[in-house]
Design a protein around this motif. Sequence first.
Motif: not given
Length: 411
Positions: A156, A372-373
């Motif tokens: 990530r 997170d995204t």
Amino acid sequence: MDALPEHHEDPPKTLLITLTGKDRPGVTSSIFSRLAAAGVEVLDIEQIVLRRRLVLGVLVTAPRDWKKLRTVIEETAAGLGMNVDVDRGVGDNKVRREGRSHVTIIGSPLKASAMAAIAGRIADSGANIDRIERMARYPVTAIDLHVSGTSPEQLRTLLAIEAATLGVDIAVQPANLMRRGMRLIVMDVDSTLIQGEVIEMLAAHAGHAAEVARVTEAAMRGELDFEASLRQRVSLLEGIDASALDEVYDAIVLAPGARTMVRTLRRLGYRFAIVSGGFSQITDRLAEDLGIHYSRANELEIVDGKLTGRIIGDVVDRAGKATALREFAEKVGVPEAAVIAIGDGANDLDMLNAAGLGIAYNAKPLVRSAADTSVNVPYLDAIVYLLGISREEIEAADAEFGIVTPAPPVA
């Protein structure tokens, strides 16, 4: 001169059969009929159809007379008008390496150069792409990569930099049962579930739209204390007739794909909540209209049919949103790791961090860097691709209920 000793090949333990060509009924059954006659065991199999082109890979145990089977398979493929490779001695179907992730890529468009860069970064990390699936081709292109060999956290971090550079959305999630289980989705409302800001729409009735918009923008960037800025803006609504709330509600435009996302995930047992720094007089109606299970927002004080410019009770601010998320998760009976939070502003940050998956939706840079995204395409239902649900599955489910999706352009 002595004769050279005859070379004997060691018999392979396995055979990998790879068949490619135009798809048609009976191809797979023909190949497996030949394999059945040879008495082999199937160790692994993958098959995809891409634009009516079939790719079938089968890993089998090698029979004693493996060359005879290879000839039979080659003759069968030729009769079908297909190409085939039979490779000897490839490894068996070992368990994939530790560190398994789903990497979902969303682009509009998704260029080959972006895929090359992403694949390169994955390889640089020592990970391997085990499988690739298309989740959608219209109105965005969404691709899901099954990756092994590197922890989701490391992947990530690495791909977040690439996403910003390439201008695509990349979500990395652990490949575990959580992705398939029932989850709770907690959403912000203004500029997330709906387009625009309700408080600015109300302020237009008092002639203060521009002033309120400036304060709202600064608050969403995290430059102002949210509660203080909210009370300041609400004070400008004093004297507005309460009927303006009905007019504002009727003028609300949902984010594209909002109904599709809620409808699709409710069919799978998901629960929904909206948590807003806006007003319950609007959000409660939205929840009822969309079939959302829980709602929390600020309540505007109304006296004698007029807004007083005050709020009743505690303000739902940045910390209040995270508190609401935890309370709703407890009511639903799921851990915080099973919660997906979606928001766009600085007051959503605690909520995004409290969730197992925090998604910045068309968000401010501060929020994108902390989540997170991020999803930056203007379609809220693109989030379902992160959950392993394809556009084809959505449309098939809708068709069962008589909901017809317009056909995409021919490509």
